[in-house]
Design a protein around this motif. Structure first.
Motif, PDB file in Angstrom:
ATOM      1  N   SER A 123     117.131 -29.031  46.816  1.00 35.75           N
ATOM      2  CA  SER A 123     116.017 -29.945  46.518  1.00 35.75           C
ATOM      3  C   SER A 123     114.658 -29.395  46.957  1.00 35.75           C
ATOM      4  N   VAL A 124     114.556 -28.077  47.043  1.00 32.91           N
ATOM      5  CA  VAL A 124     113.263 -27.452  47.323  1.00 32.91           C
ATOM      6  C   VAL A 124     112.385 -27.543  46.082  1.00 32.91           C
ATOM      7  N   GLU A 125     112.978 -27.332  44.923  1.00 28.70           N
ATOM      8  CA  GLU A 125     112.261 -27.390  43.641  1.00 28.70           C
ATOM      9  C   GLU A 125     113.197 -27.973  42.605  1.00 28.70           C
ATOM     10  N   LYS A 126     112.730 -28.955  41.860  1.00 27.53           N
ATOM     11  CA  LYS A 126     113.548 -29.571  40.812  1.00 27.53           C
ATOM     12  C   LYS A 126     113.489 -28.724  39.559  1.00 27.53           C
ATOM     13  N   PHE A 127     114.639 -28.377  39.013  1.00 28.14           N
ATOM     14  CA  PHE A 127     114.705 -27.582  37.801  1.00 28.14           C
ATOM     15  C   PHE A 127     115.140 -28.479  36.649  1.00 28.14           C
ATOM     16  N   GLU A 128     114.369 -28.452  35.569  1.00 22.27           N
ATOM     17  CA  GLU A 128     114.760 -29.159  34.355  1.00 22.27           C
ATOM     18  C   GLU A 128     114.139 -28.467  33.161  1.00 22.27           C
ATOM     19  N   LEU A 129     114.849 -28.523  32.063  1.00 19.65           N
ATOM     20  CA  LEU A 129     114.372 -27.923  30.822  1.00 19.65           C
ATOM     21  C   LEU A 129     113.343 -28.852  30.174  1.00 19.65           C
ATOM     22  N   PRO A 130     112.473 -28.303  29.329  1.00 20.53           N
ATOM     23  CA  PRO A 130     111.517 -29.168  28.617  1.00 20.53           C
ATOM     24  C   PRO A 130     112.250 -30.223  27.801  1.00 20.53           C
ATOM     25  N   ARG A 131     111.700 -31.431  27.743  1.00 18.07           N
ATOM     26  CA  ARG A 131     112.396 -32.556  27.106  1.00 18.07           C
ATOM     27  C   ARG A 131     112.149 -32.641  25.609  1.00 18.07           C
ATOM     28  N   SER A 132     111.079 -32.034  25.121  1.00 18.87           N
ATOM     29  CA  SER A 132     110.798 -32.113  23.686  1.00 18.87           C
ATOM     30  C   SER A 132     110.661 -30.707  23.108  1.00 18.87           C
ATOM     31  N   MET A 133     110.847 -30.625  21.825  1.00 20.02           N
ATOM     32  CA  MET A 133     110.762 -29.330  21.152  1.00 20.02           C
ATOM     33  C   MET A 133     109.360 -28.740  21.216  1.00 20.02           C
ATOM     34  N   PRO A 134     108.261 -29.506  21.046  1.00 22.11           N
ATOM     35  CA  PRO A 134     106.930 -28.912  21.188  1.00 22.11           C
ATOM     36  C   PRO A 134     106.690 -28.341  22.587  1.00 22.11           C
ATOM     37  N   ALA A 135     107.167 -29.033  23.620  1.00 19.97           N
ATOM     38  CA  ALA A 135     107.005 -28.520  24.981  1.00 19.97           C
ATOM     39  C   ALA A 135     107.804 -27.234  25.159  1.00 19.97           C
ATOM     40  N   TYR A 136     109.009 -27.193  24.618  1.00 19.12           N
ATOM     41  CA  TYR A 136     109.829 -25.980  24.700  1.00 19.12           C
ATOM     42  C   TYR A 136     109.154 -24.812  23.986  1.00 19.12           C
ATOM     43  N   LEU A 137     108.573 -25.075  22.815  1.00 19.54           N
ATOM     44  CA  LEU A 137     107.881 -24.020  22.069  1.00 19.54           C
ATOM     45  C   LEU A 137     106.639 -23.534  22.819  1.00 19.54           C
ATOM     46  N   LEU A 138     105.910 -24.443  23.463  1.00 22.97           N
ATOM     47  CA  LEU A 138     104.734 -24.049  24.235  1.00 22.97           C
ATOM     48  C   LEU A 138     105.112 -23.199  25.449  1.00 22.97           C
ATOM     49  N   VAL A 139     106.190 -23.563  26.130  1.00 25.64           N
ATOM     50  CA  VAL A 139     106.651 -22.773  27.280  1.00 25.64           C
ATOM     51  C   VAL A 139     107.090 -21.383  26.813  1.00 25.64           C
ATOM     52  N   THR A 140     107.801 -21.328  25.690  1.00 25.21           N
ATOM     53  CA  THR A 140     108.248 -20.039  25.149  1.00 25.21           C
ATOM     54  C   THR A 140     107.061 -19.176  24.718  1.00 25.21           C
ATOM     55  N   ALA A 141     106.084 -19.769  24.042  1.00 25.96           N
ATOM     56  CA  ALA A 141     104.898 -19.015  23.625  1.00 25.96           C
ATOM     57  C   ALA A 141     104.111 -18.520  24.826  1.00 25.96           C
ATOM     58  N   ASN A 142     104.010 -19.332  25.863  1.00 25.21           N
ATOM     59  CA  ASN A 142     103.313 -18.909  27.078  1.00 25.21           C
ATOM     60  C   ASN A 142     104.046 -17.748  27.740  1.00 25.21           C
ATOM     61  N   ALA A 143     105.364 -17.801  27.763  1.00 23.14           N
ATOM     62  CA  ALA A 143     106.144 -16.711  28.360  1.00 23.14           C
ATOM     63  C   ALA A 143     105.966 -15.422  27.569  1.00 23.14           C
ATOM     64  N   LEU A 144     105.982 -15.524  26.244  1.00 19.77           N
ATOM     65  CA  LEU A 144     105.869 -14.315  25.419  1.00 19.77           C
ATOM     66  C   LEU A 144     104.464 -13.723  25.434  1.00 19.77           C
ATOM     67  N   PHE A 145     103.476 -14.566  25.183  1.00 22.54           N
ATOM     68  CA  PHE A 145     102.112 -14.054  25.041  1.00 22.54           C
ATOM     69  C   PHE A 145     101.341 -14.033  26.363  1.00 22.54           C
ATOM     70  N   GLY A 146     101.514 -15.037  27.181  1.00 20.68           N
ATOM     71  CA  GLY A 146     100.762 -15.131  28.419  1.00 20.68           C
ATOM     72  C   GLY A 146     101.277 -14.239  29.517  1.00 20.68           C
ATOM     73  N   SER A 147     102.541 -13.891  29.467  1.00 20.04           N
ATOM     74  CA  SER A 147     103.115 -13.073  30.531  1.00 20.04           C
ATOM     75  C   SER A 147     103.587 -11.717  30.016  1.00 20.04           C
ATOM     76  N   MET A 148     104.586 -11.732  29.140  1.00 18.71           N
ATOM     77  CA  MET A 148     105.220 -10.482  28.737  1.00 18.71           C
ATOM     78  C   MET A 148     104.271  -9.550  27.979  1.00 18.71           C
ATOM     79  N   LEU A 149     103.644 -10.040  26.931  1.00 19.90           N
ATOM     80  CA  LEU A 149     102.776  -9.190  26.117  1.00 19.90           C
ATOM     81  C   LEU A 149     101.566  -8.700  26.902  1.00 19.90           C
ATOM     82  N   SER A 150     100.959  -9.581  27.686  1.00 18.55           N
ATOM     83  CA  SER A 150      99.779  -9.158  28.448  1.00 18.55           C
ATOM     84  C   SER A 150     100.141  -8.110  29.493  1.00 18.55           C
ATOM     85  N   ASN A 151     101.279  -8.265  30.171  1.00 15.74           N
ATOM     86  CA  ASN A 151     101.695  -7.260  31.151  1.00 15.74           C
ATOM     87  C   ASN A 151     102.053  -5.939  30.491  1.00 15.74           C
TER      88      ASN A 151
END
Length: 168
Positions: A35-63
């Protein structure tokens, strides 16, 4: 140079990804169980797509692009180029989006950062011109090629016979 020109950046990022998957997954599960940090997946498809886009473009591609830039032009120029994102975001938010109005101290700092990066680029070009490495009107691609390191020699060339040819 610290980095060889033969380093394959995608392989490095692949290895880092494998290590993060094997080390990070148990750490996330442990943090959730304790219970240090609660883990849960995004609840809606738009939120899931935004998290995925942020991971791809905001982190992986920029690095990936930053690492390739460091290998092409060196860490100092790459880092100074990266610092231009601060004045650029300030300009976009205030001039294009009209989202913020900044104090003169921020604007002055952005001008100084931009001037510093421009002066570094100008000084580097002038140094190459004075050394005879840069002809008048030469394109930036040749500057980048000259900074990527020495080109490998062809076997059997005249230089091999002078150096003994066995120093590979």
């Amino acid at each position: 140079k610290l980095l060889k020109s033969s380093v394959e950046v995608p392989h490095i990022f692949g290895r880092i990804g494998i290590i993060c998957a094997f080390v990070g997954t148990p750490l996330v599960l442990l943090a959730d169980l304790t219970s240090v940090e609660k883990f849960e997946l995004p609840r809606s498809m738009p939120a899931y797509l935004l998290v995925t886009a942020n991971a791809l473009f905001g982190s992986m591609l920029s690095n990936l692009l930053l690492t390739m830039c460091v290998m092409m032009v060196g860490p100092l120029v790459a880092t100074l180029g990266l610092t231009t994102t601060i004045p650029l975001s300030l300009w976009v938010e205030s001039v294009l989006l009209h989202a913020h109005s900044f104090q003169w101290g921020y604007v002055g700092g952005a001008v100084l950062v931009t001037a510093g990066v421009a002066l570094l680029g100008w000084e580097t070009t002038e140094d190459q011109k004075s050394d005879g490495d840069l002809a008048e009107g030469e394109e930036i691609s040749s500057i980048l090629e000259s900074r990527s390191g020495p080109r490998p020699r062809k076997l059997g060339s005249a230089n091999d016979s002078e150096a003994g040819g066995d120093d590979l």
